[in-house]
Scaffold this motif. Structure first.
Motif, PDB file in Angstrom:
ATOM      1  N   UNK A   1     -66.974 -26.391-144.697  1.00 45.76           N
ATOM      2  CA  UNK A   1     -65.823 -26.504-143.353  1.00 45.76           C
ATOM      3  C   UNK A   1     -64.667 -27.331-143.273  1.00 45.76           C
ATOM      4  N   UNK A   2     -64.093 -27.995-144.815  1.00 46.80           N
ATOM      5  CA  UNK A   2     -63.355 -28.520-144.876  1.00 46.80           C
ATOM      6  C   UNK A   2     -62.031 -27.959-144.802  1.00 46.80           C
ATOM      7  N   UNK A   3     -62.597 -26.816-146.045  1.00 48.94           N
ATOM      8  CA  UNK A   3     -61.624 -26.161-146.048  1.00 48.94           C
ATOM      9  C   UNK A   3     -61.121 -24.342-145.038  1.00 48.94           C
ATOM     10  N   UNK A   4     -62.136 -24.656-143.936  1.00 49.23           N
ATOM     11  CA  UNK A   4     -62.279 -23.388-142.841  1.00 49.23           C
ATOM     12  C   UNK A   4     -61.276 -24.518-141.955  1.00 49.23           C
ATOM     13  N   UNK A   5     -61.395 -26.001-142.242  1.00 54.16           N
ATOM     14  CA  UNK A   5     -60.587 -26.827-141.419  1.00 54.16           C
ATOM     15  C   UNK A   5     -59.754 -26.829-141.477  1.00 54.16           C
ATOM     16  N   UNK A   6     -59.246 -26.534-143.131  1.00 52.87           N
ATOM     17  CA  UNK A   6     -56.836 -26.449-143.687  1.00 52.87           C
ATOM     18  C   UNK A   6     -56.797 -25.991-143.340  1.00 52.87           C
ATOM     19  N   UNK A   7     -57.487 -24.445-143.368  1.00 54.08           N
ATOM     20  CA  UNK A   7     -56.599 -22.842-142.809  1.00 54.08           C
ATOM     21  C   UNK A   7     -56.600 -22.854-141.828  1.00 54.08           C
ATOM     22  N   UNK A   8     -57.232 -23.991-140.642  1.00 53.50           N
ATOM     23  CA  UNK A   8     -56.703 -23.450-139.454  1.00 53.50           C
ATOM     24  C   UNK A   8     -56.083 -24.404-138.745  1.00 53.50           C
ATOM     25  N   UNK A   9     -56.178 -25.766-139.757  1.00 54.49           N
ATOM     26  CA  UNK A   9     -54.359 -26.702-139.727  1.00 54.49           C
ATOM     27  C   UNK A   9     -53.325 -25.982-139.982  1.00 54.49           C
ATOM     28  N   UNK A  10     -53.311 -25.284-141.417  1.00 55.31           N
ATOM     29  CA  UNK A  10     -52.632 -24.147-141.754  1.00 55.31           C
ATOM     30  C   UNK A  10     -51.460 -23.530-141.392  1.00 55.31           C
ATOM     31  N   UNK A  11     -52.565 -22.325-140.075  1.00 54.21           N
ATOM     32  CA  UNK A  11     -52.580 -21.563-139.687  1.00 54.21           C
ATOM     33  C   UNK A  11     -50.935 -22.025-138.437  1.00 54.21           C
ATOM     34  N   UNK A  12     -52.134 -23.638-137.279  1.00 50.30           N
ATOM     35  CA  UNK A  12     -51.762 -24.138-136.539  1.00 50.30           C
ATOM     36  C   UNK A  12     -49.658 -24.425-137.111  1.00 50.30           C
ATOM     37  N   UNK A  13     -49.978 -25.176-138.366  1.00 57.34           N
ATOM     38  CA  UNK A  13     -48.281 -25.324-139.208  1.00 57.34           C
ATOM     39  C   UNK A  13     -47.342 -24.468-139.131  1.00 57.34           C
ATOM     40  N   UNK A  14     -48.211 -22.776-140.454  1.00 57.30           N
ATOM     41  CA  UNK A  14     -47.570 -22.292-139.376  1.00 57.30           C
ATOM     42  C   UNK A  14     -46.478 -21.175-139.415  1.00 57.30           C
ATOM     43  N   UNK A  15     -47.230 -21.289-137.961  1.00 54.98           N
ATOM     44  CA  UNK A  15     -46.971 -20.935-136.627  1.00 54.98           C
ATOM     45  C   UNK A  15     -45.605 -21.827-136.183  1.00 54.98           C
ATOM     46  N   UNK A  16     -46.036 -23.134-136.313  1.00 52.88           N
ATOM     47  CA  UNK A  16     -44.997 -23.727-135.756  1.00 52.88           C
ATOM     48  C   UNK A  16     -43.577 -23.930-136.729  1.00 52.88           C
ATOM     49  N   UNK A  17     -43.688 -24.489-138.167  1.00 57.81           N
ATOM     50  CA  UNK A  17     -42.708 -24.246-138.893  1.00 57.81           C
ATOM     51  C   UNK A  17     -42.018 -22.928-139.376  1.00 57.81           C
ATOM     52  N   UNK A  18     -42.439 -22.172-138.836  1.00 57.10           N
ATOM     53  CA  UNK A  18     -42.597 -20.477-138.934  1.00 57.10           C
ATOM     54  C   UNK A  18     -42.192 -20.247-140.873  1.00 57.10           C
ATOM     55  N   UNK A  19     -43.404 -20.665-141.314  1.00 55.06           N
ATOM     56  CA  UNK A  19     -43.535 -20.850-142.544  1.00 55.06           C
ATOM     57  C   UNK A  19     -44.551 -19.566-143.214  1.00 55.06           C
ATOM     58  N   UNK A  20     -44.212 -18.756-144.512  1.00 53.49           N
ATOM     59  CA  UNK A  20     -45.219 -17.890-145.232  1.00 53.49           C
ATOM     60  C   UNK A  20     -46.226 -18.791-145.773  1.00 53.49           C
ATOM     61  N   UNK A  21     -47.740 -18.128-145.347  1.00 55.52           N
ATOM     62  CA  UNK A  21     -48.741 -18.669-145.452  1.00 55.52           C
ATOM     63  C   UNK A  21     -49.464 -18.081-146.459  1.00 55.52           C
ATOM     64  N   UNK A  22     -49.503 -18.690-147.212  1.00 57.71           N
ATOM     65  CA  UNK A  22     -50.684 -18.089-148.841  1.00 57.71           C
ATOM     66  C   UNK A  22     -51.663 -18.540-148.672  1.00 57.71           C
ATOM     67  N   UNK A  23     -52.794 -17.775-148.573  1.00 60.83           N
ATOM     68  CA  UNK A  23     -54.841 -18.723-149.139  1.00 60.83           C
ATOM     69  C   UNK A  23     -54.484 -17.698-150.637  1.00 60.83           C
ATOM     70  N   UNK A  24     -55.454 -19.001-150.951  1.00 60.97           N
ATOM     71  CA  UNK A  24     -55.564 -18.867-153.237  1.00 60.97           C
ATOM     72  C   UNK A  24     -57.275 -19.037-153.195  1.00 60.97           C
TER      73      UNK A  24
END
Length: 289
Positions: free
Chosen positions: A21-44
């Motif tokens: 669940x924490x990994x899913x939360x990390x993904x959701x958080x990172x998507x929001x940050x990526x959209x705000x920063x207009x930053x490339x998002x790399x999932x590994x």
């Protein structure tokens, strides 16, 4: 103040993925940050080959004369491989489901190897890590997961997430004047510019005058990012003081320095960082030297 989407240092975000669940939360958080920063998002996603290796070692230590091609060992290896495949299918489905919500360039990379080592290799080419922190504890009461191993060894800022999908709007910055704490101020400025949260700076020092100087130092740095900054001086134990303020002020995100290049200081700072991470379920942004 910086305008949204302009001149931000965070242009790429790495998210090591798992099935918790924490990994899913990390993904959701990172998507929001990526959209705000207009930053490339790399999932590994890393296929943890140690699961298969551990199975072999367990069989070797269980008795003498067990062959590597024994039916029992083959069955256990097959089960381990099936579990890895199930994890990969879960990650792929999760990525497919959320891909359309990611506004910037994005990708999912799958590799085999040691999880900590492979994550550290990938950090060389990104600006920020976002990792899930499992709230499950081992027999010694310590949180499980790879986030601690990565934090100790990376020189990139990392956000530890256990639940939710945002950093919230009430930040606490722990500042002690160290190089790592100054790096924490720098990364905090980026998030403050974008999210405009309420900001409190805490300094934990026995000497009042020293604390006053440190607070003024932090405020001076943050002033271009945020004019209204609250400050708190505490004396006593750092961990207890930080946790107390987090609870009293209903802090949504903690920003702090982590590990540095001074081994003696690192021992104490590292202990503080680890204890805080062990006891908080809010996002924690850690910056090393």
């Amino acid at each position: 103040l910086k305008k949204r989407g302009e001149l931000f240092m965070i242009k790429s975000i790495l998210v090591p993925m798992g099935t918790s669940d924490s990994s899913v939360a990390a993904l959701k958080t990172s998507i929001n940050l990526s959209n705000l920063f207009k930053a490339e998002l790399r999932l590994l996603y890393i296929e943890d080959m140690r699961k298969i290796n551990v199975t072999m070692m367990n069989y070797m230590s269980a008795g003498v004369g067990i062959s590597f091609d024994s039916p029992s060992l083959e069955l256990e290896n097959k089960r381990a491989e099936e579990n890895i495949k199930k994890e990969m299918d879960f990650i792929q489905t999760l990525y497919n489901d959320c891909k359309n919500t990611i506004e910037s360039k994005n990708s999912l990379t799958v590799i085999k190897g040691d999880i900590t080592e492979e994550i550290l290799k990938e950090t060389h080419s990104v600006d920020l890590l976002v990792m899930g922190k499992s709230l499950e504890k081992d027999s010694e009461g310590k949180l499980q997961g790879y986030v601690f191993n990565v934090i100790q060894r990376t020189n990139k800022p990392i956000i530890s997430v256990s639940k939710g999908d945002t950093l919230g709007n009430n930040f606490l910055i722990a500042y002690d004047g160290s190089t790592a704490a100054n790096n924490a101020l720098r990364i905090a400025g980026e998030f403050i510019s974008l999210l405009n949260p309420a900001v409190t700076v805490i300094t934990v020092k026995e000497d009042r005058e020293e604390a006053k100087l440190l607070i003024e130092e932090a405020k001076k740095y943050l002033l271009p990012y945020k004019e209204d900054i609250k400050t708190i001086w505490k004396h006593g134990k750092e961990v207890e003081s930080i946790l107390e303020v987090v609870k009293e002020k209903q802090i949504s995100c903690l920003v702090m320095g982590g590990y540095g290049d001074n081994k003696i200081r690192e021992f104490f700072l590292g202990r503080t960082t680890e204890q805080v991470l062990n006891m908080l379920d809010i996002p924690v942004i850690v910056a090393n030297v």
